[in-house]
Design an enzyme around this catalytic site. Sequence first.
Site, PDB file in Angstrom:
ATOM      1  N   GLU A 260       0.819  -1.215   0.000  1.00 47.81           N
ATOM      2  CA  GLU A 260       0.000   0.000   0.000  1.00 47.81           C
ATOM      3  C   GLU A 260       0.854   1.267   0.000  1.00 47.81           C
ATOM      4  OE1 GLU A 260      -2.773   2.732  -0.059  1.00 47.81           O
ATOM      5  OE2 GLU A 260      -3.356   0.617  -0.152  1.00 47.81           O
ATOM      6  N   THR A 300      -6.062   2.491  -4.951  1.00 54.10           N
ATOM      7  CA  THR A 300      -5.989   1.068  -4.635  1.00 54.10           C
ATOM      8  C   THR A 300      -6.954   0.218  -5.446  1.00 54.10           C
ATOM      9  OG1 THR A 300      -5.217   1.513  -2.391  1.00 54.10           O
ATOM     10  CG2 THR A 300      -6.242  -0.619  -2.777  1.00 54.10           C
ATOM     11  N   HIS A 420      -0.729   3.411   4.473  1.00 62.84           N
ATOM     12  CA  HIS A 420      -1.670   4.433   3.997  1.00 62.84           C
ATOM     13  C   HIS A 420      -1.659   5.653   4.910  1.00 62.84           C
ATOM     14  CE1 HIS A 420      -5.400   6.308   2.637  1.00 62.84           C
ATOM     15  NE2 HIS A 420      -5.356   5.511   1.574  1.00 62.84           N
ATOM     16  N   ASP A 477       0.660  -0.476  -5.139  1.00 58.77           N
ATOM     17  CA  ASP A 477      -0.549  -0.033  -5.847  1.00 58.77           C
ATOM     18  C   ASP A 477      -0.351   1.366  -6.424  1.00 58.77           C
ATOM     19  OD1 ASP A 477      -0.523   1.189  -3.351  1.00 58.77           O
ATOM     20  OD2 ASP A 477      -2.666   0.925  -2.977  1.00 58.77           O
ATOM     21  N   HIS A 478       0.433   2.184  -5.727  1.00 60.45           N
ATOM     22  CA  HIS A 478       0.764   3.541  -6.174  1.00 60.45           C
ATOM     23  C   HIS A 478       1.825   4.074  -5.230  1.00 60.45           C
ATOM     24  CE1 HIS A 478      -1.676   4.744  -2.738  1.00 60.45           C
ATOM     25  NE2 HIS A 478      -2.667   4.005  -3.227  1.00 60.45           N
TER      26      HIS A 478
END
Length: 644
Positions: A260, A300, A420, A477-478
Site C-alpha cells: 500500500e 488502490t 496508507h 498499488d501507487h
Amino acid sequence: MGGLRALLAREDWIYLLGLLVPLAVYNIGLKAARVLGLPGPVGPVEFLDQVRSEVFFNLGYAALWIGLFALVRRGAGRWVLLVLFHLAAILVAAIATSAHFFYETTGSVLDYDLIVQSLHSWGDIQGVIANETTTLHWLLMSVVIFYAIAGPALLTGLFGSRLHVPVETPGRARFAPIAVSLLAISLGALSLLPGVTGSSKSFSRDPLANMVVTEFTEPDFEETSPEIETQLAAEDLPTDASLVQNAGTQKRNVVFIHLESTRAQATTPYNEEMETTPFMDKLADESLMAENAYTTVPHTSKAITAVNCGITPNLVRPITEAEPDGIPARCLPELLTDQGYDSVFFQSATEDFENRRQIAKNFGYEEFYPLEALPKEGFEQANYFGYEDDIMLPPSKQWLEEQKKTGRPFVAEYLTVTVHHDYKVPGRYGFKDFAEEEEYNRYLNTIYYQDRFLENLIDQYKEMGLYEDTIFVLYGDHGEGFGEHGRRQHDNTIYEEGIRIPLLIHDPQRFENGMRVIPPTNQLDVMPTVLDLLGYGVTGGTYPGSSLVRPLPMDRAVYASCFYDRTCMASIKNNEKYVYHFGNQEDEYFDLSEDPAEKQNVADDHAEEIDRRRESLLEWRSKVNTIYERHRDSLMGETTMMSE
C-alpha cells in the site's frame, strides 16, 4: 450617498455588508494563504493575478445580493430572500473552507464532480474526513455559522440605532436593481477567467467559479472516434477467456502481496540510500525486478483491478469495478479456479471502503477475510482504514493449514494498509530516523514496518512447507507525494513519486541470481508474467500486458491516469515522460535519464512528440472507457432480456 439610500435603507446596508464584507475577507484570506504557500517565491504581480478571481467573485456576489434586496423589498419574497441570503453565505464559506483544507491536504483543487461523487460515496470517505478534521476546523466552522446567522443583526445594533433585520425596505428603487444585477453578472464573468501566471487554471479561480467552469464549460473528452470504433470491433476482449494447459504447465501457488502507498524510491532495492526495506532488498537479489514499473491509476481499487485482471481499470473516479459483474474481463483468480485452484483474499483494511468484498468477488476470489473477520486483540489500529498488517498472519496460517490438507493449489492476495495516510507507525518494530521531515519520516517508518510484515509472511510459507511451490508477486498499488510537485498523497500525483512503484516477482524455482527488466512496465504485465511462469496459455480473449520473462522493446510506452476525472495523464517511453493536464496547465515533458526528479520541463523542445503523445493518451482513455461503457450496456441488455 443619495443613490445608495435609494437602493436600501441605512440599516439594510449595515446588515448586508455586515455579512458580505467578512465573507469576502475570509474567502480572499484563505486564497492568499494558498498562494503564499506555493513552491518558490511569489511576486506581487503573481500574487494579485492568483487572488484576482476571488476578488471579482466576491464583488459580484455582493452586488448580486444588494440588487436582489433592492428589487424584492417586502412581503413573503423578502422573507425567502433573507433566508437564502444566510444559507448562501454558509454554503459559500463551507465550500471555501473545504476547498482550502482539501488543497492543503492533497495539493489538488476541489471541483463539482468530486463533491457530487464524495456525497454519493459518503460511507467511504466519512472516516477520512473525521480523521482530517481537527478541533480547530470545527471551531472555525462553528464561528462562521454563528456569525452568518446572527452577526449582521448584531452589527446593526452596534452601528445603527437598534437591532435590525431587513424584512422590509420602504420605497421603490426603479432601475437601480437592474444596473446592480448587470454589474454582478459582469464581475461574476470576470471571476471565471483563469490567471495567467504561475499555477494551474483551476487553482487560480475562486472555488465556486472553478466549479462552474469545470462543470459547464470544459470541453468534452468522452467522444469515441471512428478509429477507436474500428479497433474495438476488431479486438478480442477477454470477457470469455479461459486457460489452456501446455506440456510444461505447473499448478503452483500464486500469492499477491499488495504494498500500500509504497513508492519505488522509498524502498531499498530501488534506492540504495534508503534502509527502509532490508528484507525486500535481500529478496530482490533472487527475484525478477522491474526497475521502471508504474501504476495504471494511483488508487488502490483501480490498481488491484489491473493486477488481478490484466486490463486497464475504468479511467473514471467512480469504482465501477466494484459493481456486480463490473469488469469486462475474466480475472486471474477466476481463471485459475477453473483449473482446480482455491482462492482467498486477506486485507487488514475494512471491507466497507469502496465495496471491497464485491470487487474481490468480481476478481473470482472464493473466500474473503477483511478486517471485520480478523481477531484484533494484540494488534494496533494503523489508520482510519484498518489495523497493522500483522493482523493477517494468524488467519493466514489457519487458512493455509486447512489448504494443505486438501492438496489443491491456490491463489491468495494480501492487501496491506499500514503505509496508507495518515502514517501512524505501529510500535511493534520500533521507530527509526530515516528523514528529518516529521510526516515523511513517519511514512518511511510505516514502510519499514511493512517490510517486517513481508518477512513474517514469507517465513510463514517457509515454515509450512509451501514456499518452494509458490510464486510471490510484490507490487505497489501507487506511490505517495509529499509536496515535491505541489501534490500530496496519491490520487492526483502523476509524477514519479506518485506512480513509479516497486514490482518484484519472487519464484524460489527461478531467478536465483536475479533478473532485471529495464524497459517501462506496468501492472498489466503481472498477469501475463504469472501465466507464463505457470505455463498456461490463454484462449478466447487477449490481455493487453506482456510477460516480463520475455524480452520487451526498449521503446515501449506505458500509460497512467490520475484518479480524478479529466485531471492528468502520463506516458513513459524511452526514459522520457509526457504529462498532460487536459489544458488546465501547461504540458510537461521530462527526460528521466537526466532529470529523475522531474524538475526541468523541456516541453518546448519536443512539440511534435508531445502532439503524438497527447493524441495517443486521449485515444487510450477513450478506448478504455468505451470498453467499460459497452460492457455495462451489454449487462443491461442481458438483464432486460431476462426480465422479458
